[in-house]
Enzyme design. Structure first.
Site, PDB file in Angstrom:
ATOM      1  N   CYS A 197       7.073  -0.373  -6.191  1.00 46.71           N
ATOM      2  CA  CYS A 197       8.494  -0.506  -5.862  1.00 46.71           C
ATOM      3  C   CYS A 197       8.667  -0.796  -4.377  1.00 46.71           C
ATOM      4  CB  CYS A 197       9.248   0.763  -6.240  1.00 46.71           C
ATOM      5  SG  CYS A 197       9.414   0.980  -8.018  1.00 46.71           S
ATOM      6  N   CYS A 350     -20.627  -2.512  -4.649  1.00 48.69           N
ATOM      7  CA  CYS A 350     -20.485  -1.349  -5.533  1.00 48.69           C
ATOM      8  C   CYS A 350     -20.218  -1.873  -6.941  1.00 48.69           C
ATOM      9  CB  CYS A 350     -19.363  -0.429  -5.043  1.00 48.69           C
ATOM     10  SG  CYS A 350     -17.747  -1.220  -4.984  1.00 48.69           S
TER      11      CYS A 350
END
Lengths: 392, 64
Positions: A197, A350
């Site tokens: 938002c 990763c």
């Protein structure tokens, strides 16, 4: 499907309570029994923001006996367009305290429990265990999945709602009776794909539309009234002014509440949702390579130190050939800084590129200015370079 | 095949839920699909669509 009430009724209502709640008491479906159940109920609202504001105010007015409020944030002027539990004079005040003051003003008979702290893996089970029902009014995917998982693991129902611009969604997730959030959305969108938002905006009054649905469902669950929104998703479109529901079934393959769950405890939600810190976002600018570029570097014999920053168990499952293991936690804490290369370029990776970004930020701060990380991690390597490797 | 996609009659050149989603967005994560008023779990996106199906593609939002 009607469900039995979540809460046993309190012994009695006082004279003051009978006067205050008279408009509930004369509804046959609520009546004295339902109001006594509300009095005995303990409801936790996660977040005292857009959804939390109307939720807390109506739960308080309705006479829910104990209201917990967890929020670590402080009231900002930009909150006041929709977070109606706070006012002008609350700017700068912790939201949990400001919201508690409003709740007490609306209904002094409510006992308020203030949790002025961040909800984390370390406290979520403890905090949730003190409540009958949870209302999710958080503003980020990582917390939403944590709320879901903790609720499922504790066997508790929670009323979920989310908002964006003119659109809202709401449901009741309760793994013992129906689907959970992961049955509907097994994974969050890729980082940056769906704005918050704060980034995309929200019509202020939308909070009331969705928050009031959440409170309605809470009251129904607590008192055992009507047809709860279990197994149904409410979709609200303010521009069309339409409310519609779609059915949601429990997914037998759900990673959390399915027949063969792979998630059996709380996980690293920042990693799961790809949330990266500001430092990591800054560090990856101009210091990111693709898996295909890494392949070219390796094929060309470039002198690099390829560092896998995942955990040992993940390294066991699958890895990029030629890499060595150095978990992110040790790099970020500083414990493994001495093991970083000084004579060669460091390349971190990763699983999906979030932890390596954090490691990169720490390495750069330690002086490894030419270090880079691999966008998309080992999953991108499998996708782009070697599809024969297993994913997890 | 013609289906009703988010309320709009639309010709699609795929026969499965997965194919339809793949044609709309590069990211399958964070998306739910309802066919004829019922969400199809991700594990069953290989299921076939039929002409005239009402398909709704929903996006997860995080705001609160």
């Amino acid at each position: 499907m009607a469900l039995p009430p979540l809460v046993e009724p309190a012994t009695e209502l006082t004279v003051d309570e009978v006067r205050r709640y008279s408009r509930h008491l004369i509804i046959p479906d609520v009546a004295m029994d339902g109001q006594k159940r509300l009095k005995n109920a303990r409801v936790l609202c996660v977040g005292a923001g857009g959804l939390g504001s109307p939720a807390l105010m109506y739960l308080a007015a309705a006479g829910v006996g104990t209201l917990g409020i967890i929020d670590f944030d402080v009231v900002d002027e930009s909150n006041l367009q929709r977070q109606i539990i706070h006012g002008q004079s609350d700017i700068g005040r912790p939201k949990a305290e400001s919201a508690a003051a409003s709740v007490r003003e609306i209904n002094p008979l409510v006992e308020v429990v203030i949790h002025n702290e961040v909800l984390t893996n370390d406290n979520v089970m403890d905090v949730f265990s003190g409540y009958d029902l949870i209302i999710d009014g958080t503003d980020n995917f990582a917390t939403r999945y944590m709320v879901n998982d903790a609720a499922v693991l504790l066997g508790k129902p929670y009323v979920w709602g989310s908002i964006y611009r003119f659109d809202g969604q709401a449901s009741v997730f309760w793994a013992e009776q129906g689907p959970c959030y992961r049955c509907l959305y097994p994974e969050p969108p890729p980082p940056g794909m769906v704005p918050s938002c704060a980034e995309g905006g929200v019509l202020g009054v939308l909070c009331a539309s969705i928050g009031s649905i959440q409170v309605t469902e809470a009251i129904k669950l607590l008192t055992g009234t009507g047809e709860p929104l279990v197994g149904r998703l409410m979709v609200y479109d303010a521009l069309e002014m339409s409310y519609r529901t779609v059915k949601v079934k429990k997914d037998p393959d759900c990673a959390l509440c399915g027949e063969n769950p792979t998630v059996t405890g709380l996980i690293d939600y920042d990693d799961f949702c790809g949330a990266v810190s500001e430092e990591a976002s800054a560090a990856v600018q101009g210091s990111t390579i693709t898996a295909s570029e890494l392949k070219e570097w390796l094929d060309a014999g470039k002198d690099i130190d390829l560092i896998d920053v995942r955990e040992p168990a993940e390294y066991e499952i699958v890895r990029i050939p030629g890499s060595r293991l150095l978990p992110k936690g040790d790099i970020v804490s500083g414990a493994a800084l001495s093991e970083l290369p000084t004579d060669r370029q460091a390349v971190f990776y990763c699983k999906a590129g979030v932890r390596s970004a954090e490691a990169l930020a720490a390495a750069k701060a330690a002086g490894l200015s030419n270090a880079v990380h691999v966008q998309g991690g080992v999953l991108a390597w499998i996708n782009q370079v070697d599809p024969s490797l297993p994913t997890y | 095949m013609r289906v009703e996609l988010n309320g709009v009659p639309t010709d699609v050149d795929t026969e499965t839920v997965a194919g339809l989603v793949g044609g709309l967005t590069s990211a399958e994560r964070g998306v739910a699909v309802a066919v004829n008023g019922e969400v199809v779990p991700r594990s069953q996106w290989h299921r076939a669509l039929c002409t005239g199906d009402r398909v709704e593609v929903l996006t997860a939002s995080q705001g609160g």
